[in-house]
Design an enzyme around this catalytic site. Structure first.
Site, PDB file in Angstrom:
ATOM      1  N   GLY A 191       0.859  -1.187   0.000  1.00 48.75           N
ATOM      2  CA  GLY A 191       0.000   0.000   0.000  1.00 48.75           C
ATOM      3  C   GLY A 191       0.884   1.222   0.000  1.00 48.75           C
ATOM      4  CD  GLN A 192       5.062   1.862   2.514  1.00 44.31           C
ATOM      5  OE1 GLN A 192       5.720   1.151   1.767  1.00 44.31           O
ATOM      6  NE2 GLN A 192       5.621   2.543   3.504  1.00 44.31           N
ATOM      7  CG  HIS A 193      -1.009   3.302  -2.548  1.00 45.67           C
ATOM      8  ND1 HIS A 193      -2.256   2.862  -2.191  1.00 45.67           N
ATOM      9  CD2 HIS A 193      -0.368   2.210  -3.053  1.00 45.67           C
ATOM     10  CE1 HIS A 193      -2.374   1.577  -2.491  1.00 45.67           C
ATOM     11  NE2 HIS A 193      -1.234   1.149  -2.994  1.00 45.67           N
ATOM     12  CB  ALA A 194      -4.029   8.403  -0.312  1.00 48.11           C
ATOM     13  CE  LYS A 202      -5.693   2.343  -0.557  1.00 53.29           C
ATOM     14  NZ  LYS A 202      -5.276   3.703  -0.944  1.00 53.29           N
TER      15      LYS A 202
END
Ligand code: TYD
Length: 142
Positions: free
Chosen positions: A51-54, A100
């Site tokens: 993830g590590q993104h929006a 997230k």
């Protein structure tokens, strides 16, 4: 059904003596959107953070159909929560513009992701500072 912010969802079970069957209907029945895309993630080692993104546009429902994992969500306004996914009949609803991180994957983890939009790389925000800026732009009063 009301969907406010990231939240745990519990799906209908239609199981019988033959085994379990979970139903996940779109368009506001079990989840708030019409499903345009699915993808699934497996074979991720337990130390890895995914993830590590929006997403500027896409909403998701994330289900561990096998195994376990955790999802940490942040709204960029100081609120965060951690959800443990450990049962096929539960999922986490993640609205647009939520950061997230998925982690703590068990070896047998199969994470099913239901998405409201087709894949468009440019609606992903992959830098946390850029995410905070985008939240500020959308919420100038915060
Ligand atoms: P990525 O978004 O980094 O995965 P995660 O959310 O688990 O961190 O995606 C990994 C790769 O897969 C990246 O090259 C983009 C590609 N991809 C698609 O082509 N279509 C999709 O729908 C998704 C989710 C990813």
């Amino acid at each position: 059904m009301q969907f406010h912010g990231p939240q745990m969802l519990e799906f209908q079970e239609k199981g019988d003596e033959r085994g379990h069957l979970i139903v996940c209907e779109g368009e506001g029945q079990d989840i708030p959107f019409d499903i345009k895309r699915i993808f699934y993630i497996y074979g991720t080692a337990s130390g890895v953070i995914r993830g590590q993104h929006a997403n500027r546009e896409t909403e998701f429902v994330i289900i561990n159909v096998a195994g376990t994992s955790k999802i940490r969500v942040r709204d960029g306004k100081g609120n965060e929560a951690v959800f443990t996914l450990n049962r096929p009949r539960t999922g986490v609803y993640i609205p647009r513009m939520i950061w997230k991180d998925m982690y703590d994957f068990s070896e047998d983890s199969v994470m099913l992701c239901l998405a409201s939009e087709h894949y468009k790389p440019d609606e992903y925000i992959r830098n946390y500072e850029d995410f905070l800026k985008a939240v500020q732009e959308e919420n100038p009063e915060v």
